[in-house]
Motif scaffolding. Structure first.
Motif, PDB file in Angstrom:
ATOM      1  N   SER A  93      52.780  -5.272 -30.091  1.00  0.00           N
ATOM      2  CA  SER A  93      53.737  -4.745 -28.760  1.00  0.00           C
ATOM      3  C   SER A  93      54.382  -3.850 -29.527  1.00  0.00           C
ATOM      4  O   SER A  93      54.877  -3.504 -31.006  1.00  0.00           O
ATOM      5  CB  SER A  93      54.369  -6.050 -28.506  1.00  0.00           C
ATOM      6  N   THR A  94      54.976  -3.030 -28.595  1.00  0.00           N
ATOM      7  CA  THR A  94      56.044  -1.781 -29.162  1.00  0.00           C
ATOM      8  C   THR A  94      56.854  -1.510 -28.073  1.00  0.00           C
ATOM      9  O   THR A  94      56.652  -1.736 -26.702  1.00  0.00           O
ATOM     10  CB  THR A  94      55.353  -0.639 -29.626  1.00  0.00           C
ATOM     11  N   MET A  95      58.093  -0.936 -28.341  1.00  0.00           N
ATOM     12  CA  MET A  95      58.818  -0.335 -27.215  1.00  0.00           C
ATOM     13  C   MET A  95      58.521   1.089 -26.863  1.00  0.00           C
ATOM     14  O   MET A  95      58.151   1.887 -27.618  1.00  0.00           O
ATOM     15  CB  MET A  95      60.301  -0.306 -27.803  1.00  0.00           C
ATOM     16  N   LEU A  96      58.346   1.289 -25.629  1.00  0.00           N
ATOM     17  CA  LEU A  96      58.117   2.721 -25.186  1.00  0.00           C
ATOM     18  C   LEU A  96      59.732   3.344 -24.771  1.00  0.00           C
ATOM     19  O   LEU A  96      60.230   2.560 -23.681  1.00  0.00           O
ATOM     20  CB  LEU A  96      57.288   2.751 -23.958  1.00  0.00           C
ATOM     21  N   ASN A  97      60.019   4.398 -25.018  1.00  0.00           N
ATOM     22  CA  ASN A  97      61.191   4.888 -24.505  1.00  0.00           C
ATOM     23  C   ASN A  97      61.055   6.412 -24.292  1.00  0.00           C
ATOM     24  O   ASN A  97      61.019   7.217 -25.011  1.00  0.00           O
ATOM     25  CB  ASN A  97      62.440   5.138 -25.862  1.00  0.00           C
ATOM     26  N   GLY A  98      61.040   6.432 -23.217  1.00  0.00           N
ATOM     27  CA  GLY A  98      60.685   8.010 -22.276  1.00  0.00           C
ATOM     28  C   GLY A  98      61.900   8.609 -22.209  1.00  0.00           C
ATOM     29  O   GLY A  98      63.190   7.901 -22.432  1.00  0.00           O
ATOM     30  N   ASN A  99      61.926   9.964 -21.913  1.00  0.00           N
ATOM     31  CA  ASN A  99      62.974  10.630 -21.591  1.00  0.00           C
ATOM     32  C   ASN A  99      62.670  11.571 -20.548  1.00  0.00           C
ATOM     33  O   ASN A  99      61.580  12.315 -20.585  1.00  0.00           O
ATOM     34  CB  ASN A  99      63.406  11.497 -22.966  1.00  0.00           C
ATOM     35  N   ASP A 112      46.429   0.946 -20.481  1.00  0.00           N
ATOM     36  CA  ASP A 112      45.687  -0.340 -20.567  1.00  0.00           C
ATOM     37  C   ASP A 112      46.613  -1.006 -21.609  1.00  0.00           C
ATOM     38  O   ASP A 112      46.347  -1.274 -22.719  1.00  0.00           O
ATOM     39  CB  ASP A 112      44.330  -0.211 -21.282  1.00  0.00           C
ATOM     40  N   GLY A 113      47.565  -1.771 -21.022  1.00  0.00           N
ATOM     41  CA  GLY A 113      48.611  -2.467 -21.716  1.00  0.00           C
ATOM     42  C   GLY A 113      49.405  -3.136 -20.653  1.00  0.00           C
ATOM     43  O   GLY A 113      49.168  -2.990 -19.469  1.00  0.00           O
ATOM     44  N   SER A 114      49.977  -4.230 -21.233  1.00  0.00           N
ATOM     45  CA  SER A 114      50.771  -5.087 -20.374  1.00  0.00           C
ATOM     46  C   SER A 114      52.299  -4.737 -20.604  1.00  0.00           C
ATOM     47  O   SER A 114      52.766  -5.110 -21.562  1.00  0.00           O
ATOM     48  CB  SER A 114      50.845  -6.524 -20.875  1.00  0.00           C
ATOM     49  N   ARG A 147      52.495  -4.434 -24.486  1.00  0.00           N
ATOM     50  CA  ARG A 147      51.649  -5.579 -25.501  1.00  0.00           C
ATOM     51  C   ARG A 147      50.133  -5.220 -25.214  1.00  0.00           C
ATOM     52  O   ARG A 147      49.801  -4.828 -24.054  1.00  0.00           O
ATOM     53  CB  ARG A 147      52.013  -6.793 -25.115  1.00  0.00           C
ATOM     54  N   PHE A 148      49.376  -5.276 -26.196  1.00  0.00           N
ATOM     55  CA  PHE A 148      47.951  -4.947 -26.162  1.00  0.00           C
ATOM     56  C   PHE A 148      47.315  -6.363 -26.695  1.00  0.00           C
ATOM     57  O   PHE A 148      47.639  -7.091 -27.423  1.00  0.00           O
ATOM     58  CB  PHE A 148      47.498  -3.793 -26.949  1.00  0.00           C
ATOM     59  N   SER A 149      45.923  -6.518 -26.075  1.00  0.00           N
ATOM     60  CA  SER A 149      45.210  -7.758 -26.440  1.00  0.00           C
ATOM     61  C   SER A 149      44.243  -7.549 -27.296  1.00  0.00           C
ATOM     62  O   SER A 149      43.883  -8.481 -27.928  1.00  0.00           O
ATOM     63  CB  SER A 149      44.608  -8.056 -25.067  1.00  0.00           C
ATOM     64  N   ARG A 150      44.153  -6.221 -27.843  1.00  0.00           N
ATOM     65  CA  ARG A 150      43.125  -6.233 -29.238  1.00  0.00           C
ATOM     66  C   ARG A 150      43.329  -4.706 -29.745  1.00  0.00           C
ATOM     67  O   ARG A 150      44.054  -4.096 -29.179  1.00  0.00           O
ATOM     68  CB  ARG A 150      41.599  -6.293 -28.499  1.00  0.00           C
ATOM     69  N   VAL A 153      51.486   9.295 -24.243  1.00  0.00           N
ATOM     70  CA  VAL A 153      51.864   8.925 -25.415  1.00  0.00           C
ATOM     71  C   VAL A 153      50.474   7.842 -26.021  1.00  0.00           C
ATOM     72  O   VAL A 153      50.003   7.260 -25.263  1.00  0.00           O
ATOM     73  CB  VAL A 153      53.080   7.895 -25.805  1.00  0.00           C
ATOM     74  N   GLU A 154      50.164   8.147 -27.324  1.00  0.00           N
ATOM     75  CA  GLU A 154      49.060   7.501 -27.818  1.00  0.00           C
ATOM     76  C   GLU A 154      49.647   6.526 -28.946  1.00  0.00           C
ATOM     77  O   GLU A 154      50.452   6.487 -29.762  1.00  0.00           O
ATOM     78  CB  GLU A 154      48.045   8.426 -28.903  1.00  0.00           C
ATOM     79  N   ILE A 155      49.375   5.088 -28.519  1.00  0.00           N
ATOM     80  CA  ILE A 155      49.348   3.952 -29.359  1.00  0.00           C
ATOM     81  C   ILE A 155      48.154   3.487 -29.919  1.00  0.00           C
ATOM     82  O   ILE A 155      47.310   3.423 -29.384  1.00  0.00           O
ATOM     83  CB  ILE A 155      49.862   2.934 -28.465  1.00  0.00           C
ATOM     84  N   ASN A 156      47.913   3.646 -31.383  1.00  0.00           N
ATOM     85  CA  ASN A 156      47.088   3.126 -32.015  1.00  0.00           C
ATOM     86  C   ASN A 156      47.230   1.458 -32.559  1.00  0.00           C
ATOM     87  O   ASN A 156      48.239   1.383 -33.338  1.00  0.00           O
ATOM     88  CB  ASN A 156      46.487   3.975 -33.197  1.00  0.00           C
ATOM     89  N   VAL A 157      46.629   0.477 -32.244  1.00  0.00           N
ATOM     90  CA  VAL A 157      46.839  -0.840 -32.527  1.00  0.00           C
ATOM     91  C   VAL A 157      45.761  -0.904 -33.625  1.00  0.00           C
ATOM     92  O   VAL A 157      44.648  -0.733 -33.210  1.00  0.00           O
ATOM     93  CB  VAL A 157      46.397  -1.867 -31.319  1.00  0.00           C
ATOM     94  N   GLY A 158      46.248  -1.530 -34.953  1.00  0.00           N
ATOM     95  CA  GLY A 158      45.508  -1.978 -35.953  1.00  0.00           C
ATOM     96  C   GLY A 158      45.186  -0.736 -36.968  1.00  0.00           C
ATOM     97  O   GLY A 158      44.542  -0.910 -37.864  1.00  0.00           O
ATOM     98  N   CYS A 159      45.959   0.225 -36.700  1.00  0.00           N
ATOM     99  CA  CYS A 159      45.726   1.560 -37.303  1.00  0.00           C
ATOM    100  C   CYS A 159      47.120   1.706 -38.261  1.00  0.00           C
ATOM    101  O   CYS A 159      47.611   3.142 -38.248  1.00  0.00           O
ATOM    102  CB  CYS A 159      45.218   2.789 -36.486  1.00  0.00           C
ATOM    103  N   SER A 160      47.620   0.706 -38.664  1.00  0.00           N
ATOM    104  CA  SER A 160      48.950   1.010 -39.305  1.00  0.00           C
ATOM    105  C   SER A 160      49.129   1.059 -40.729  1.00  0.00           C
ATOM    106  O   SER A 160      48.155   0.867 -41.514  1.00  0.00           O
ATOM    107  CB  SER A 160      49.808  -0.425 -38.942  1.00  0.00           C
ATOM    108  N   SER A 161      50.131   2.061 -41.216  1.00  0.00           N
ATOM    109  CA  SER A 161      50.101   2.230 -42.503  1.00  0.00           C
ATOM    110  C   SER A 161      50.945   0.857 -43.176  1.00  0.00           C
ATOM    111  O   SER A 161      50.969   1.018 -44.433  1.00  0.00           O
ATOM    112  CB  SER A 161      51.079   3.494 -42.859  1.00  0.00           C
ATOM    113  N   THR A 162      51.281   0.104 -42.365  1.00  0.00           N
ATOM    114  CA  THR A 162      51.828  -0.977 -43.130  1.00  0.00           C
ATOM    115  C   THR A 162      51.029  -2.108 -43.615  1.00  0.00           C
ATOM    116  O   THR A 162      49.947  -2.080 -43.142  1.00  0.00           O
ATOM    117  CB  THR A 162      52.689  -1.850 -42.268  1.00  0.00           C
ATOM    118  N   ALA A 163      51.245  -2.858 -44.527  1.00  0.00           N
ATOM    119  CA  ALA A 163      50.311  -3.975 -45.213  1.00  0.00           C
ATOM    120  C   ALA A 163      49.964  -4.898 -44.163  1.00  0.00           C
ATOM    121  O   ALA A 163      50.660  -5.356 -43.736  1.00  0.00           O
ATOM    122  CB  ALA A 163      51.060  -4.258 -46.484  1.00  0.00           C
ATOM    123  N   GLU A 164      48.738  -5.220 -44.162  1.00  0.00           N
ATOM    124  CA  GLU A 164      48.056  -6.354 -43.543  1.00  0.00           C
ATOM    125  C   GLU A 164      47.378  -7.164 -44.392  1.00  0.00           C
ATOM    126  O   GLU A 164      46.908  -6.498 -45.355  1.00  0.00           O
ATOM    127  CB  GLU A 164      47.117  -5.561 -42.344  1.00  0.00           C
TER     128      GLU A 164
END
Length: 180
Positions: free
Chosen positions: A81-87, A103-105, A117-120, A141-152
């Motif tokens: 999940s993430t915050m979207l902040n339009g302008n 395709d998100g909730s 929030r995304f389901s997959r 805006v493009e959101i990539n889920v599971g393509c993070s540079s943070t350690a998993e």
């Protein structure tokens, strides 16, 4: 004088044509052919004396809103999940309507800022549409889920060879000597 007061509106200056619906009335609708600054004059005459006053009017036409859905994001599959902040900027800010789609909730799809929030895992394109009552504008805006540079967490398999004092990885290479 006969007690009759005659009033009249007229254009003194400005870039385009001005049409008064009822130029003889003190209060009337005015139509402008193009944007710009106009000087309008109201004259009152009772056949003995005449007087006038002028008013400067800036006529602008409604412009489409300018909208940004925000920056593209890479988020973890462990917290999808993430915050979207339009302008948005517009010349009629009081009448704006917002809508997030894709395709998100969305927590609040009719707000400029919302959580989604995304389901997959996957790549999601979300759209923010802004309407000012006359014009609509959108941005994605493009959101990539599971393509993070943070350690998993990583899936690791350890193979223990009980016939040897060495720990080995699945391809047979030794990792480290085991203490006896």
């Amino acid at each position: 004088p006969n007690g009759t007061l005659i009033t009249r509106w007229e254009k003194i200056s400005g870039p385009g044509i001005v049409a008064f619906r009822h130029p003889e009335l003190l209060s009337t609708e005015v139509l402008f052919s193009e944007t710009g600054v106009y000087v309008l004059r109201l004259t009152a005459d009772d056949s003995e004396l005449s007087s006038y006053d002028e008013v400067s009017v800036e006529f602008t036409q409604n412009q489409p809103p300018k909208v940004s859905a925000g920056v593209d994001q890479n988020i973890s599959r462990w917290n999808p999940s993430t915050m979207l902040n339009g302008n948005v900027s517009d010349d009629h800010l009081e009448s704006l309507r917002f809508e997030w789609s894709g395709d998100g909730s969305f927590t609040n799809p009719n707000s400029l800022s919302t959580e989604v929030r995304f389901s997959r895992e996957g790549k999601y394109i979300l759209t923010l549409t802004v309407n000012d009552g006359e014009f609509s504008a959108s941005d994605e805006v493009e959101i990539n889920v599971g393509c993070s540079s943070t350690a998993e967490p990583l899936d690791v398999m350890i193979v223990v060879d009980t016939s040897s004092s060495m720990l080995r990885n699945p391809d047979g290479a030794a990792w480290a000597a085991a203490d006896d």
